[in-house]
Scaffold this active site. Structure first.
Site, short mmCIF file in Angstrom:
data_model
loop_
_atom_site.label_atom_id
_atom_site.label_comp_id
_atom_site.label_asym_id
_atom_site.label_seq_id
_atom_site.Cartn_x
_atom_site.Cartn_y
_atom_site.Cartn_z
N PRO A 148 0.83 -1.21 0.00
CA PRO A 148 0.00 0.00 0.00
C PRO A 148 0.86 1.26 0.00
CG PRO A 148 -0.93 -1.62 1.48
CD PRO A 148 0.38 -2.18 1.01
N CYS A 149 0.47 2.24 -0.82
CA CYS A 149 1.34 3.38 -1.08
C CYS A 149 1.02 4.61 -0.23
CB CYS A 149 1.26 3.77 -2.56
SG CYS A 149 -0.37 4.39 -3.06
N GLN A 150 0.00 4.53 0.65
CA GLN A 150 -0.42 5.73 1.37
C GLN A 150 0.71 6.40 2.13
OE1 GLN A 150 -2.07 2.91 1.12
NE2 GLN A 150 -4.29 3.14 1.27
N GLY A 151 1.63 5.61 2.66
CA GLY A 151 2.72 6.18 3.45
C GLY A 151 3.78 6.87 2.64
N PHE A 152 3.75 6.72 1.30
CA PHE A 152 4.75 7.35 0.45
C PHE A 152 4.14 8.37 -0.51
CE2 PHE A 152 6.03 2.78 0.93
CZ PHE A 152 7.00 3.00 1.89
#
Length: 459
Positions: A148-152
């Site tokens: 999941p890309c939310q943190g980047f």
């Protein structure tokens, strides 16, 4: 920073926006003219067998996996032996799409998993299920996936820190991949992974980034690394969507950095300034779809099939309709927006955004920090902007005063018309539009994945 083993220029190039990216493309164009992408490939991946066994981690709704399945041909292809995904709704979409593919165009025997059960890669017992599937298949050749890309993500810049839960999922991708010991690993994520620190404890100015950490782990395990940033529009996707990819090839395959040259172990662009074809435009992608209103809720609608002439002049549309049920379109549904939102849409020209209606944005407390993609109306004659959660960004149809439909957004992701998103775990035809929109936002552009998979099949 990762040493960019086969990337254009002296480092992995961050692509800031469409304007600057076009300037970079012009620079890169001259360096690609003398590069051939096939001369160094010697078929090591399929030397011992024609079915390349795949495990996908953080599989989502199956956009990446479908690209690999569709890359198969009559002589060799990919066989997905396990799909690890924790969200049961996403997993139901994946199962629905894989089974549709298998029933329609199966090229490789047992090419999809036998079981579709939620797998939490943070739990040892669940990871064991992946290992058992690999053992049953007599090994794995390639691990693919994207955490999941939310943190980047650029839209969540406050999350660019090591403590973010999403960022820590990369650790599980690395651990599981290396335990399975495949011949190759393909990781996809947003560009923010290039600069997000792996740890906040370092006092040094130059902190170890997530990508630095991945590089060290993979290199120590005997892999040769090929990092890059690719724009999906380069490969026939009607959308500018820049994503980081890391392909790791085990040294036993016999490849080194020198085998690939400047562009690296990825297919050369086919569209835009660096390709032989013009970018696929929004008009080519969605102009054939029926006119619908704000809040349209009919999941299945009648559809006027394109003529043979229309399909021959629009290869993209031809790909979208392949394997689709004739005479129908699925998922051409639209979120219901308030009347004041629709009134704002009416004042925004093609290519415009919230700045055209600044005087109407009275409910925005900090208007100057509003992203340029908010209230963005698409233009017919060019690719779309990046499709994330298009409902939250309020991306507008080029002509109609409404938000995009799910099918329009899916087309802009280059997902074929037979590809569907489930709204819940019981019935794939129920509305559940917010669940479907989030799955779409997380999905890797299909045509980009297809091109990469076709290239990997030659390795």
């Amino acid at each position: 920073m990762i040493k960019p083993a086969c990337n254009p220029g002296s480092r992995v190039r961050y692509r800031a926006n469409i304007k600057l990216s076009k300037e970079q493309d012009q620079e890169l164009n001259s360096s690609l003219s003398s590069i051939s992408e096939d001369t160094a490939l010697h078929g090591a991946l399929t030397a011992s067998r024609n079915d390349v066994r795949v495990v996908e981690l953080f599989a989502g709704a199956g956009g990446m996996g479908v690209g690999f399945l569709m890359a198969s041909d009559k002589t060799k292809g990919f066989r997905i032996i396990n799909s690890a995904e924790i969200n049961p709704i996403f997993l139901k979409s994946l199962e629905t799409n894989y089974k549709y593919f298998y029933d329609s165009i199966n090229r490789v025997e047992d090419s999809i998993p036998s079981d579709f059960i939620p797998i939490d890669l943070t739990k040892k017992n669940d990871c064991q299920l992946v290992h058992e599937a690999v053992k049953k298949a007599d090994g794995v050749d390639i691990v693919i996936g994207g955490t999941p890309c939310q943190g980047f993500s650029q839209s969540n810049r406050t999350n660019w820190n090591a403590k973010n839960t999403y960022n820590q999922l990369v650790e599980y991708f690395i651990e599981c991949s290396l335990e399975l010991a495949p011949k190759a690993i393909l990781l996809e994520n947003v560009q923010g992974i290039l600069w997000t620190p792996r740890s906040n404890k370092s006092k040094n100015k130059h902190k170890l980034t997530v990508v630095d950490y991945i590089a060290k782990k993979f290199t120590d395990a005997g892999y040769v690394l090929f990092p890059t940033v690719l724009d999906a529009a380069w490969y026939g996707v009607p959308q500018h969507r820049n994503r980081f990819f890391l392909l790791a090839l085990h040294k036993d395959l016999g490849y080194t950095v020198d085998h690939f040259g400047e562009w690296g172990a990825f297919p050369l662009p086919t569209h835009g300034a660096m390709g032989k074809h013009n970018y696929v435009t929004v008009k080519e992608a969605i102009a054939d779809l029926p006119v619908v209103e704000n809040g349209e809720g009919r999941v299945i609608q009648e559809y006027d099939e394109p003529t043979l002439g229309q399909l021959s002049s629009n290869p993209f549309l031809q790909q979208m309709r392949q394997m689709a049920i004739p005479g129908t379109i699925e998922g051409h549904i639209v979120s219901k927006q308030a009347n004041y939102v629709i009134d704002r849409y009416r004042h925004i020209p093609a290519g415009g955004n919230w700045q055209n209606i600044r005087h109407m944005m009275t409910n925005y407390s900090d208007i100057e920090n509003t992203h340029s993609n908010i209230y963005k109306r698409l233009k017919w004659d060019e690719p779309s902007i990046t499709i994330g959660n298009y409902r939250k960004s309020m991306i507008i149809h080029p002509e109609q005063n409404r938000g995009l439909s799910l099918r329009e957004a899916s087309r802009l992701q280059s997902l074929p018309d037979w590809f569907t998103f489930c709204g819940n775990t019981d019935n794939s035809k129920t509305l559940g539009i917010m669940h479907k929109q989030q799955q779409l936002a997380n999905t890797v552009s299909f045509l980009l994945t297809l091109k990469i998979a076709q290239y990997i099949l030659k390795l």
